[in-house]
Each structure stands twice: as structure tokens, then as C-alpha cells.
Design a protein around this motif. Structure first.
Motif, PDB file in Angstrom:
ATOM      1  N   ARG A 218      21.696  -2.528  -2.513  1.00 47.12           N
ATOM      2  CA  ARG A 218      21.478  -3.325  -1.307  1.00 47.12           C
ATOM      3  C   ARG A 218      21.687  -4.822  -1.534  1.00 47.12           C
ATOM      4  NH1 ARG A 218      19.354  -0.633   2.946  1.00 47.12           N
ATOM      5  NH2 ARG A 218      18.589   1.488   2.569  1.00 47.12           N
ATOM      6  N   SER A 219      21.481  -5.288  -2.758  1.00 45.48           N
ATOM      7  CA  SER A 219      21.662  -6.721  -3.026  1.00 45.48           C
ATOM      8  C   SER A 219      23.151  -7.060  -3.062  1.00 45.48           C
ATOM      9  CB  SER A 219      21.001  -7.105  -4.352  1.00 45.48           C
ATOM     10  OG  SER A 219      21.526  -6.334  -5.410  1.00 45.48           O
ATOM     11  N   ILE A 220      23.487  -8.251  -2.601  1.00 47.01           N
ATOM     12  CA  ILE A 220      24.879  -8.699  -2.593  1.00 47.01           C
ATOM     13  C   ILE A 220      25.188  -9.352  -3.937  1.00 47.01           C
ATOM     14  CG2 ILE A 220      26.557 -10.234  -1.509  1.00 47.01           C
ATOM     15  CD1 ILE A 220      25.037  -9.893   1.099  1.00 47.01           C
ATOM     16  N   LEU A 221      26.154  -8.796  -4.637  1.00 46.03           N
ATOM     17  CA  LEU A 221      26.497  -9.269  -5.972  1.00 46.03           C
ATOM     18  C   LEU A 221      27.678 -10.235  -5.927  1.00 46.03           C
ATOM     19  CD1 LEU A 221      26.396  -5.835  -7.862  1.00 46.03           C
ATOM     20  CD2 LEU A 221      24.521  -7.465  -7.551  1.00 46.03           C
ATOM     21  N   ARG A 222      27.695 -11.189  -6.844  1.00 44.74           N
ATOM     22  CA  ARG A 222      28.894 -12.002  -7.042  1.00 44.74           C
ATOM     23  C   ARG A 222      30.033 -11.091  -7.480  1.00 44.74           C
ATOM     24  NH1 ARG A 222      28.713 -17.578  -7.655  1.00 44.74           N
ATOM     25  NH2 ARG A 222      26.641 -18.545  -7.653  1.00 44.74           N
ATOM     26  N   ALA A 223      31.254 -11.548  -7.245  1.00 47.19           N
ATOM     27  CA  ALA A 223      32.421 -10.719  -7.560  1.00 47.19           C
ATOM     28  C   ALA A 223      32.452 -10.317  -9.030  1.00 47.19           C
ATOM     29  CB  ALA A 223      33.696 -11.452  -7.181  1.00 47.19           C
ATOM     30  N   GLU A 224      32.221 -11.293  -9.928  1.00 51.02           N
ATOM     31  CA  GLU A 224      32.291 -10.979 -11.350  1.00 51.02           C
ATOM     32  C   GLU A 224      31.181 -10.017 -11.764  1.00 51.02           C
ATOM     33  OE1 GLU A 224      29.964 -14.924 -11.248  1.00 51.02           O
ATOM     34  OE2 GLU A 224      31.486 -13.863 -10.071  1.00 51.02           O
ATOM     35  N   THR A 225      30.018 -10.128 -11.109  1.00 53.78           N
ATOM     36  CA  THR A 225      28.918  -9.208 -11.407  1.00 53.78           C
ATOM     37  C   THR A 225      29.248  -7.809 -10.924  1.00 53.78           C
ATOM     38  OG1 THR A 225      27.373 -11.049 -11.113  1.00 53.78           O
ATOM     39  CG2 THR A 225      26.441  -8.834 -11.163  1.00 53.78           C
ATOM     40  N   ALA A 226      29.834  -7.705  -9.721  1.00 58.52           N
ATOM     41  CA  ALA A 226      30.224  -6.403  -9.187  1.00 58.52           C
ATOM     42  C   ALA A 226      31.266  -5.737 -10.075  1.00 58.52           C
ATOM     43  CB  ALA A 226      30.766  -6.567  -7.769  1.00 58.52           C
ATOM     44  N   GLY A 227      32.209  -6.523 -10.586  1.00 58.78           N
ATOM     45  CA  GLY A 227      33.227  -5.960 -11.480  1.00 58.78           C
ATOM     46  C   GLY A 227      32.625  -5.426 -12.763  1.00 58.78           C
TER      47      GLY A 227
END
Length: 248
Positions: A218-227
Motif C-alpha cells: 500500500r505504501s508508495i515507493l520511490r522508483a529505485e526502491t520499487a526496482g
């Protein structure tokens, strides 16, 4: 023993010799102060593991004699991450480094509707070379023998057309679908949006192209974190099988 990298063109298996230059030469000779006669361990980034004895040290490169070699089989599970170029070069480099440590197979820098950083053509080659150095550092840190492939930047539409994958997944903050957990032995592609994420139009196009929408929580991750999360998710699932040969 610390692992070093030298490209395939610097290795001559027929003569049993190799050379090391550039940043790796500096680290071996200037930082670690290795001398003639000392043994080092190297890889070509394509699965080759080498033990070599230094025989000569020049001003810009060293020569070593190959004392032993082994071919390390590539993992059967492969993960490619197509990720939007980021405004912060530091954050993109951080993703590259950690993805390499986690065992990513390939990275595709991507341009989406909301991509802020658009590299000029004359700078693209220099960026790719710098990114490759970051990946080499990650390779050396973890003692891996397969260097992740770094592709030229591609448009979102080009990424949608990439084939040869068993699973194509697109994390999306509005999704509530649980991630797929059967990664073992598969060739997986993740598409990761940048600042602002993907647009609804892009998500629709991705689904039409065979991508499955998933949630990373549910939390919105930064792009690099999501990767990094995507690659770590695969690694964690493989680790849970307790099958070492399937690890990334």
C-alpha cells in the motif's frame, strides 16, 4: 580472495594469459598494492572464474598467467528490470548497484510519459559506460560471475514489445493484486515507472501487451526502491525453496 573483473577480449585462454587495465588495474595495484607473483581471482562477467598469477605490472595495465579456470553456470531464473530514467543520477546509480548485488540479469533504462531525465544522444554512450562501471562494482562486491547487461535507453513502447519472457509484470500503486510467487526457472521482466509512476494509459497499454499488474504494497515507493523490491522479491522466493542452484 577478492574478485576482479576483466573483459573477455583481455583474456587469451589459448596462451593462458590475461591483462587487466582501467579501474580494476588501479584498484589491484594502487589500492591493494598487489605485486608480481601474487595470485588474484577474476571473472569476465560471462561465467568464467579464473585464478591468475601476476607476471608483470606496467604503467596502465598488468599481465597475469592463468593458473586455473572454471565455468560457472548462469542461474536458470533470470530477472530483467526496465526502469524509468530518474532525475537524480545518484538514485539511479544506487538502484544499479543494489540490483547487481541482488542478482539482476539485465537492466533497461526506460523513457515513459513522466520521465524527467532525458539523455541527449551524445551523452548516452558515456552514461552507459558509467552505469556499467557501477554494475561491475556490484558484481565484485558479491563475488558473482555474471555481469548484468545494461541496455541502451528505450521508450516505454519499445519495452512493451520486448519478447522472450515467461512473466511480464508491472507494479502499480493502484493495484491490489498480490505478486506472483512462482519465479523459479523463469525469465521475468519487471517494468518500473519513474517519478509520478505510470499513467493510466500506460498501464492499459502494458496489460494489452501481456503484462500483469501487481501491487508491491500500500505504501508508495520511490522508483529505485520499487526496482530493488522487485528483484529482492524474486530472490526471497528462491531462497525459500532452499535450492542454492536456483538462487539469483
Amino acid at each position: 580472495m577478492e574478485l576482479f573483473y576483466t573483459p573477455p577480449e583481455r583474456i587469451d585462454l589459448s596462451s593462458g594469459a590475461l591483462t587487466v587495465g582501467d579501474d580494476e588495474f588501479f584498484h589491484i595495484v594502487k589500492v591493494l598494492r598487489k605485486r608480481v607473483g601474487e595470485r588474484i581471482r577474476l571473472t569476465d562477467g560471462q561465467g568464467l572464474s579464473l585464478a591468475a598469477d601476476i607476471v608483470a605490472i606496467g604503467r596502465h595495465e598488468l599481465t597475469a598467467s592463468i593458473a586455473g579456470k572454471e565455468m560457472v553456470t548462469a542461474p536458470s531464473t533470470r530477472v530483467t528490470v526496465a526502469i524509468s530514467l530518474l532525475k537524480s543520477a545518484h538514485r539511479f546509480d544506487f538502484f544499479l548497484e543494489k540490483a547487481a548485488e541482488l542478482g539482476v540479469s539485465a537492466i533497461v533504462p526506460m523513457v515513459t510519459e513522466r520521465t524527467v531525465s532525458l539523455p541527449r544522444a551524445e551523452k548516452a554512450a558515456r552514461k552507459i559506460e558509467r552505469w556499467r562501471k557501477v554494475l561491475i562494482a556490484g558484481l565484485r562486491q558479491t563475488g558473482r560471475f555474471h555481469l548484468p547487461d545494461i541496455r541502451e535507453p528505450r521508450s516505454f513502447e519499445e519495452v512493451l514489445g520486448m519478447g522472450g519472457f515467461d512473466l511480464k509484470l508491472v507494479p502499480y500503486e493502484a493495484s491490489r493484486r498480490s505478486p506472483v510467487s512462482d519465479f523459479a526457472g523463469k525469465n521475468v521482466l519487471f517494468a518500473i515507472g519513474g517519478e509520478g509512476g505510470f499513467s493510466e494509459r500506460e498501464i492499459g497499454l502494458a496489460k494489452e501487451s501481456g503484462f500483469k499488474e501487481i501491487s508491491l504494497g500500500r505504501s508508495i515507493l520511490r522508483a529505485e526502491t520499487a526496482g530493488m523490491f522487485a528483484v529482492a522479491m524474486v530472490r526471497a522466493q528462491l531462497a525459500a525453496t532452499e535450492s542454492q542452484e536456483e538462487w539469483l
